[in-house]
Design an enzyme around this catalytic site. Structure first.
Site, mmCIF file in Angstrom:
data_model
loop_
_atom_site.group_PDB
_atom_site.id
_atom_site.type_symbol
_atom_site.label_atom_id
_atom_site.label_comp_id
_atom_site.label_asym_id
_atom_site.label_seq_id
_atom_site.Cartn_x
_atom_site.Cartn_y
_atom_site.Cartn_z
ATOM 1 N N GLY A 130 13.381 4.762 0.445
ATOM 2 C CA GLY A 130 13.038 4.196 -0.864
ATOM 3 C C GLY A 130 12.415 5.228 -1.785
ATOM 4 C CG ASP B 293 11.089 2.664 10.388
ATOM 5 O OD1 ASP B 293 10.163 2.370 11.160
ATOM 6 O OD2 ASP B 293 11.173 2.196 9.228
ATOM 7 C CE LYS C 199 0.848 -3.499 -2.728
ATOM 8 N NZ LYS C 199 -0.122 -4.319 -2.048
#
Ligand code: F6P
Length: 357
Positions: A116, A139, A74
């Site tokens: 990201g 992942d 975040k």
């Protein structure tokens, strides 16, 4: 003498500390200094949070899960929201990050992160900060590298969970549904499902039908195998269905809930007692496997070598047992999904695993 910065960003995963240790050891051979920023890119913003990473600070950390630097998915540097839409880091944030690196006289920054965070790293590079990327994610969904560290540890966790579910499922002649992570890719479910003896594996890449899953359970019963293990990737969906999400955080859907849905349908269609287990963040915690320690160390060393070669804007990558490098710009635009035609899927089918299709 150079002074380099390093940070870990995005969701944590086993093997991050092995990378940090590898970076520090390779840098110290060159007599370079390493500064570690805390909590991902956030540590670059005032009040800046950093520490010197030296041989002493990074001794005995390779086997530790998580990251000694802290991380976040975040904050001010989120460069990807929703289903992958890229956003721009606000210019004032980039200016502050640049000022921090200038103040600390950092010559180059190693960014250890997933899709990201590497997108953020790319924007820093475009703003004039020399950046080297190290790909990270349980992942395993980055196209530009055959494997990311953390994946093997997550698969080991799924395998262990299935081993445990197996004995209780057998005792009660139940159906056990295990929901695993992986976001939009089914790698963890596929590899963990095969290694743990799953009977049904449901992947985002192969939309499934509840009746076909129920048939696989019925077949197990008629074969005399009275328990069934179903592994469901969190991003799996029914034919004509959509991914299920349990929450939204920083504009991003947090996937989850498909395991319960599958269990309810199986119970209703077969009359079998069915239980669900959501493995969740257990897959991200704990000690890295041998493979992840080695891959992490190799990535850390290679990142320092890329700085020495001034190959900024590149990230390390694992291909054919070799550590190579690719441009970050090229890497972040390509998500790696399981091909339904792949040899792995065919092997699973050959040992009787149903994909519900
Ligand atoms: O990308 C890694 C991952 O663990 C995914 O498999 C999962 O969907 C997500 O992160 C969970 O994120 P959070 O830690 O924010 O719950």
């Amino acid at each position: 003498m150079k002074r380099i910065g390093v940070l870990t960003s995005g969701g944590d995963c086993p093997g991050l500390n092995a990378v940090l240790r590898g970076v520090v050891r390779a840098a110290s051979n060159l007599e370079w200094e390493v500064i570690g920023f805390h909590d991902g890119f956030e540590g670059l913003l005032p009040p800046i949070q950093w520490e010197v990473l030296d041989l002493k600070r990074t001794a005995g950390i390779m086997h530790l899960g998580g990251t000694i630097l802290g991380t976040t998915n975040k904050g001010h540097f989120v460069a990807k929201v929703g289903d992958g839409t890229r956003t721009h880091i606000p210019p004032d944030v980039l200016v502050k990050a640049k000022a921090t690196l200038a103040e600390l006289r950092i010559d180059a920054l190693i960014v250890i992160g997933g899709d990201g965070s590497l997108s953020t790293g790319l924007q820093l590079q475009e703003a004039g900060i020399p950046v080297i990327g190290v790909p990270k994610t349980i992942d395993n969904d980055l196209e530009a590298t055959a494997m990311t560290f953390g994946f093997d540890s997550a698969v080991a966790c799924v395998t262990d969970a299935l081993d445990r579910l197996h004995t209780t499922a057998n005792s009660h002649k139940r159906v056990m549904v295990l929901e695993v992570m992986g976001r939009h890719a089914g790698w963890i479910a596929l590899y963990g499902g095969l290694a743990g003896g799953g009977d049904v594996i449901l992947l985002p890449e192969i939309p499934f039908d509840h009746e076909i899953v129920a048939n696989a359970v019925r077949k197990r019963d008629s074969d005399g195998c009275l328990s069934t293990l179903i592994v469901v990737a969190e991003g799996a969906r029914e034919r004509n269905g959509r991914e299920r999400s349990r929450a939204v955080s920083s504009g991003e859907n947090k996937l989850g809930g498909i395991g319960e849905a599958v269990a309810a349908e199986v119970a209703q269609r077969t009359g079998k007692e069915t239980r669900t287990c959501v493995l969740g963040h257990l897959q991200r915690g704990g000690a890295p496997t041998t493979l992840d320690r080695i891959l992490g160390t190799r990535f850390g060393v290679a990142a320092v070598e890329l700085i020495a070669e001034e190959k900024f804007g590149h990230m390390v990558s694992y291909q054919n047992y070799q550590i190579l490098d690719v441009s970050i710009a090229e890497a972040v635009h390509r998500i790696k999904l399981v091909s339904p035609e792949s040899q792995m899927v065919q092997t699973c089918r050959a040992v009787g695993i149903s994909f519900g299709d």
